[in-house]
Design an enzyme around this catalytic site. Structure first.
Site, PDB file in Angstrom:
ATOM      1  N   SER A  35       0.514  -6.615   5.954  1.00 14.68           N
ATOM      2  CA  SER A  35       0.371  -7.229   4.687  1.00 14.68           C
ATOM      3  C   SER A  35       1.223  -6.261   3.662  1.00 14.68           C
ATOM      4  CB  SER A  35      -1.168  -7.223   4.342  1.00 14.68           C
ATOM      5  OG  SER A  35      -1.976  -6.088   4.316  1.00 14.68           O
ATOM      6  N   SER A 125      -8.859   9.101  -2.699  1.00 13.93           N
ATOM      7  CA  SER A 125      -7.950   9.315  -3.632  1.00 13.93           C
ATOM      8  C   SER A 125      -8.514  10.146  -4.774  1.00 13.93           C
ATOM      9  CB  SER A 125      -7.495   7.838  -4.026  1.00 13.93           C
ATOM     10  OG  SER A 125      -6.664   8.146  -5.349  1.00 13.93           O
ATOM     11  N   ALA A 126      -7.600  10.835  -5.382  1.00 12.29           N
ATOM     12  CA  ALA A 126      -7.802  11.584  -6.558  1.00 12.29           C
ATOM     13  C   ALA A 126      -8.116  10.576  -7.741  1.00 12.29           C
ATOM     14  CB  ALA A 126      -6.588  12.212  -7.120  1.00 12.29           C
ATOM     15  N   TYR A 149      -9.625  -0.903  -7.874  1.00 12.31           N
ATOM     16  CA  TYR A 149      -9.121  -0.099  -6.953  1.00 12.31           C
ATOM     17  C   TYR A 149     -10.185   1.132  -6.762  1.00 12.31           C
ATOM     18  CZ  TYR A 149      -6.307   3.214  -4.162  1.00 12.31           C
ATOM     19  OH  TYR A 149      -5.912   4.313  -3.351  1.00 12.31           O
ATOM     20  N   LYS A 153     -12.654   2.935  -3.770  1.00  7.12           N
ATOM     21  CA  LYS A 153     -12.585   4.271  -3.068  1.00  7.12           C
ATOM     22  C   LYS A 153     -14.232   4.829  -3.101  1.00  7.12           C
ATOM     23  CE  LYS A 153      -8.648   3.891  -1.534  1.00  7.12           C
ATOM     24  NZ  LYS A 153      -8.617   3.803  -0.069  1.00  7.12           N
ATOM     25  N   ASN A 199       4.975   3.540  -8.930  1.00  5.89           N
ATOM     26  CA  ASN A 199       4.871   4.932  -8.857  1.00  5.89           C
ATOM     27  C   ASN A 199       6.159   5.475  -9.208  1.00  5.89           C
ATOM     28  OD1 ASN A 199       2.683   4.032  -6.199  1.00  5.89           O
ATOM     29  ND2 ASN A 199       1.791   5.131  -7.955  1.00  5.89           N
TER      30      ASN A 199
HETATM   31  P1  NAD Z   1       0.365   1.217   2.415  1.00  4.76           P
HETATM   32  O1  NAD Z   1       0.082  -0.207   1.662  1.00  4.76           O
HETATM   33  O2  NAD Z   1       1.844   1.772   2.741  1.00  4.76           O
HETATM   34  O3  NAD Z   1      -0.067   1.313   3.911  1.00  4.76           O
HETATM   35  C1  NAD Z   1      -1.506   0.690   4.090  1.00  4.76           C
HETATM   36  C2  NAD Z   1      -1.152  -0.251   5.239  1.00  4.76           C
HETATM   37  O4  NAD Z   1      -2.464  -0.960   5.524  1.00  4.76           O
HETATM   38  C3  NAD Z   1      -0.202  -1.154   5.154  1.00  4.76           C
HETATM   39  O5  NAD Z   1       0.618  -1.055   6.458  1.00  4.76           O
HETATM   40  C4  NAD Z   1      -0.885  -2.343   5.289  1.00  4.76           C
HETATM   41  O6  NAD Z   1       0.100  -3.495   5.946  1.00  4.76           O
HETATM   42  C5  NAD Z   1      -2.329  -2.254   5.990  1.00  4.76           C
HETATM   43  N1  NAD Z   1      -3.171  -3.264   5.741  1.00  4.76           N
HETATM   44  C6  NAD Z   1      -3.711  -3.454   4.467  1.00  4.76           C
HETATM   45  N2  NAD Z   1      -4.721  -4.089   4.623  1.00  4.76           N
HETATM   46  C7  NAD Z   1      -5.073  -4.307   6.046  1.00  4.76           C
HETATM   47  C8  NAD Z   1      -6.102  -5.070   6.864  1.00  4.76           C
HETATM   48  N3  NAD Z   1      -7.184  -5.501   6.287  1.00  4.76           N
HETATM   49  N4  NAD Z   1      -5.915  -4.992   7.980  1.00  4.76           N
HETATM   50  C9  NAD Z   1      -4.928  -4.306   8.742  1.00  4.76           C
HETATM   51  N5  NAD Z   1      -4.017  -3.553   8.027  1.00  4.76           N
HETATM   52  C10 NAD Z   1      -4.148  -3.633   6.661  1.00  4.76           C
HETATM   53  O7  NAD Z   1      -0.347   2.423   1.515  1.00  4.76           O
HETATM   54  P2  NAD Z   1      -0.435   4.079   1.874  1.00  4.76           P
HETATM   55  O8  NAD Z   1       0.227   4.647   0.668  1.00  4.76           O
HETATM   56  O9  NAD Z   1       0.042   4.327   3.066  1.00  4.76           O
HETATM   57  O10 NAD Z   1      -1.761   4.172   1.697  1.00  4.76           O
HETATM   58  C11 NAD Z   1      -2.756   4.435   2.836  1.00  4.76           C
HETATM   59  C12 NAD Z   1      -4.155   4.704   2.193  1.00  4.76           C
HETATM   60  O11 NAD Z   1      -4.093   5.941   1.306  1.00  4.76           O
HETATM   61  C13 NAD Z   1      -4.813   3.712   1.457  1.00  4.76           C
HETATM   62  O12 NAD Z   1      -5.945   3.658   1.720  1.00  4.76           O
HETATM   63  C14 NAD Z   1      -4.552   4.223  -0.130  1.00  4.76           C
HETATM   64  O13 NAD Z   1      -5.602   3.415  -0.680  1.00  4.76           O
HETATM   65  C15 NAD Z   1      -4.988   5.646   0.118  1.00  4.76           C
HETATM   66  N6  NAD Z   1      -4.237   6.463  -1.033  1.00  4.76           N
HETATM   67  C16 NAD Z   1      -2.877   6.140  -1.032  1.00  4.76           C
HETATM   68  C17 NAD Z   1      -2.196   6.991  -2.232  1.00  4.76           C
HETATM   69  C18 NAD Z   1      -0.709   6.788  -2.551  1.00  4.76           C
HETATM   70  O14 NAD Z   1      -0.142   7.116  -3.491  1.00  4.76           O
HETATM   71  N7  NAD Z   1       0.213   6.115  -1.684  1.00  4.76           N
HETATM   72  C19 NAD Z   1      -2.912   7.824  -2.855  1.00  4.76           C
HETATM   73  C20 NAD Z   1      -4.339   8.039  -2.670  1.00  4.76           C
HETATM   74  C21 NAD Z   1      -4.954   7.184  -1.561  1.00  4.76           C
HETATM   75  N1  UDP Z   2       5.396   7.210 -14.760  1.00  7.98           N
HETATM   76  C1  UDP Z   2       6.513   6.930 -15.820  1.00  7.98           C
HETATM   77  N2  UDP Z   2       7.218   5.760 -15.432  1.00  7.98           N
HETATM   78  C2  UDP Z   2       6.878   5.075 -14.551  1.00  7.98           C
HETATM   79  C3  UDP Z   2       5.978   5.417 -13.340  1.00  7.98           C
HETATM   80  C4  UDP Z   2       5.089   6.368 -13.785  1.00  7.98           C
HETATM   81  O1  UDP Z   2       6.757   7.586 -16.663  1.00  7.98           O
HETATM   82  O2  UDP Z   2       7.771   3.973 -14.056  1.00  7.98           O
HETATM   83  C5  UDP Z   2       4.440   8.461 -15.002  1.00  7.98           C
HETATM   84  C6  UDP Z   2       3.066   8.023 -15.186  1.00  7.98           C
HETATM   85  O3  UDP Z   2       2.689   7.725 -16.608  1.00  7.98           O
HETATM   86  C7  UDP Z   2       2.458   9.424 -14.732  1.00  7.98           C
HETATM   87  C8  UDP Z   2       3.294   9.791 -13.713  1.00  7.98           C
HETATM   88  O4  UDP Z   2       4.474   9.039 -13.931  1.00  7.98           O
HETATM   89  O5  UDP Z   2       2.387  10.208 -15.810  1.00  7.98           O
HETATM   90  C9  UDP Z   2       2.709   9.314 -12.340  1.00  7.98           C
HETATM   91  O6  UDP Z   2       2.788   7.981 -12.250  1.00  7.98           O
HETATM   92  P1  UDP Z   2       2.236   7.296 -10.961  1.00  7.98           P
HETATM   93  O7  UDP Z   2       2.109   6.019 -11.034  1.00  7.98           O
HETATM   94  O8  UDP Z   2       3.328   7.574 -10.032  1.00  7.98           O
HETATM   95  O9  UDP Z   2       0.909   8.075 -10.554  1.00  7.98           O
HETATM   96  P2  UDP Z   2      -0.614   7.824 -10.995  1.00  7.98           P
HETATM   97  O10 UDP Z   2      -0.469   7.899 -12.479  1.00  7.98           O
HETATM   98  O11 UDP Z   2      -1.296   6.972 -10.253  1.00  7.98           O
HETATM   99  O12 UDP Z   2      -1.050   9.307 -10.621  1.00  7.98           O
END
Ligand code: NAD
Ligand code: UDP
Length: 337
Positions: A35, A125-126, A149, A153, A199
């Site tokens: 997805s 997540s933070a 979201y 968590k 991001n």
């Molecule tokens: P991502 O979207 O790249 O990976 C998530 C994967 O889960 C995807 O491949 C998606 O297809 C799959 N998926 C979603 N719903 C599903 C379902 N119901 N069944 C099977 N597969 C499903 O995201 P990511 O960045 O790799 O994040 C992974 C985890 O880490 C997530 O739980 C996210 O909330 C958490 N997280 C991510 C970040 C970040 O910034 N990337 C930060 C903190 C926490």
């Molecule tokens: N940010 C920005 N422009 C963008 C995306 C993010 O200035 O197009 C800034 C945002 O305000 C934050 C930092 O970059 O200060 C990190 O943002 P991100 O969305 O990557 O992470 P999160 O805010 O969720 O920690």
């Protein structure tokens, strides 16, 4: 061979963790419904690891499917990545997030209970800390719902805590990630956002490659040294190794834990822009815009508990993160296509 089920294992963090697990001698099995990812990642994982990738296509909420996989591979532990993660979208479509993230967790734990597999590592997540009163953030800080979201968590963490309390046979490692960025050193896998990236790092990478004209910097009037937001960017390869350490600990020590996975250092938006321009040799034009609603000034981890409990610490620098992100972006300008 110790099999580990990676729900959402085809995604950004899951695919990097897959490789770290193979390198550490585990045999990971990917479950993903694609997805928010692309099945093309499987061939890349095979190419890098040199071995066939065990995988199944499906929904983590499909109890029969998940139970079948747990039994077929005698899975020792599950790493639960599968979730939706776009904060802004969660504000617009909260039910989509409650359904996938909370129901997904519920069904997964039911399948695990049925199969007798009670070792779980969870992607938190933070964002659970909301806008913290101070930095660095320790695990003892209060949890706050900052978005639907973030709420998912916090709820999932509470569900895990309830299971640990109810059944002493369960063990869990809750990992609170800070800001994962970068890509595998091969340049073959990386972050593949659909549509306009929310991001910072993937947006900057798309500006450097010329897909977008300039970066909008959301505010330069925060109480930080240069006025732009400060975050704890962590290389995804360090994060992946954090999962290996978490699994090693969970399977060896049989104890549960909740830890921050971050570097302990904050970098500003302007520092990221400068580091990316240096790594890519490309200009990263930007304009200063008003603050983004819901953003916080600064967020970085106290990572000492992860070091103490897991023997893990992040080692890669912001320059490494930008260099690896650029290698992936420049070799795959349109992502996995
Ligand atoms: P991502 O979207 O790249 O990976 C998530 C994967 O889960 C995807 O491949 C998606 O297809 C799959 N998926 C979603 N719903 C599903 C379902 N119901 N069944 C099977 N597969 C499903 O995201 P990511 O960045 O790799 O994040 C992974 C985890 O880490 C997530 O739980 C996210 O909330 C958490 N997280 C991510 C970040 C970040 O910034 N990337 C930060 C903190 C926490
Ligand atoms: N940010 C920005 N422009 C963008 C995306 C993010 O200035 O197009 C800034 C945002 O305000 C934050 C930092 O970059 O200060 C990190 O943002 P991100 O969305 O990557 O992470 P999160 O805010 O969720 O920690």
């Amino acid at each position: 061979m110790t099999h580990i089920l990676l729900t959402g294992g085809a995604g950004y963090i899951g695919s990097h963790t897959y490789l770290a697990l193979v390198q550490a001698g585990y045999r990971p099995v990917i479950l993903d419904d694609y997805s928010n990812s692309h099945p093309a990642v499987l061939a890349r994982l095979q190419q890098i690891s040199g071995q066939p990738v065990l995988h199944a296509r499906g929904d983590v909420a499909d109890v029969a499917l998940v139970r079948g996989l747990l039994e077929q591979y005698q899975v020792a532990a599950v790493v639960h990545f599968a979730a939706f993660k776009a904060v802004g979208e969660s504000v617009e479509q909260p039910l989509k997030y409650f359904d996938n993230n909370i129901t997904g967790m519920l069904r997964l734990m039911q399948a695990m209970e049925q199969a007798g597999c009670r070792r779980l590592v969870f992607s938190s997540s933070a964002t659970v800390y909301g806008d913290p009163d101070s930095v660095p953030i320790t695990e003892a800080f209060p949890l706050r719902h900052s978005s639907p979201y973030g709420c998912t968590k916090v709820v999932c963490e509470e569900m895990i805590a309830s299971m640990l309390g109810a059944n002493p046979a369960w063990r869990a490692g809750v990992l609170r990630y800070f800001n994962p960025v970068g890509a595998h050193a091969s340049g073959l896998i990386g972050e593949n956002p659909q549509g306009v990236p929310n991001n910072l790092m993937p947006y900057v990478a798309q500006v450097a490659i010329g897909r977008r004209q300039h970066l909008n910097i959301w505010g330069d009037d925060y109480p930080t040294p240069d006025g732009t937001g400060l975050r704890d960017y962590i290389h995804v390869a360090d994060l992946a190794e954090g999962h290996v350490a978490a699994l090693d600990t969970l399977l060896r020590d049989q104890r549960s834990f909740t830890v921050n996975l971050g570097t302990g250092r904050g970098h500003s938006v302007l520092e990221v822009v400068a580091a990316f321009a240096a790594a890519s040799g490309r200009p990263v034009p930007y304009q200063i815009c008003p603050r983004r609603p819901g953003d916080i000034a600064q967020c970085y981890a106290d990572p000492s508990l992860a070091r103490e409990l897991l023997g893990w610490r992040a080692s890669r620098t912001l320059a490494d993160m930008c260099a690896d992100s650029w290698r992936w972006q420049s070799a795959n300008p349109e992502g996995y296509v």
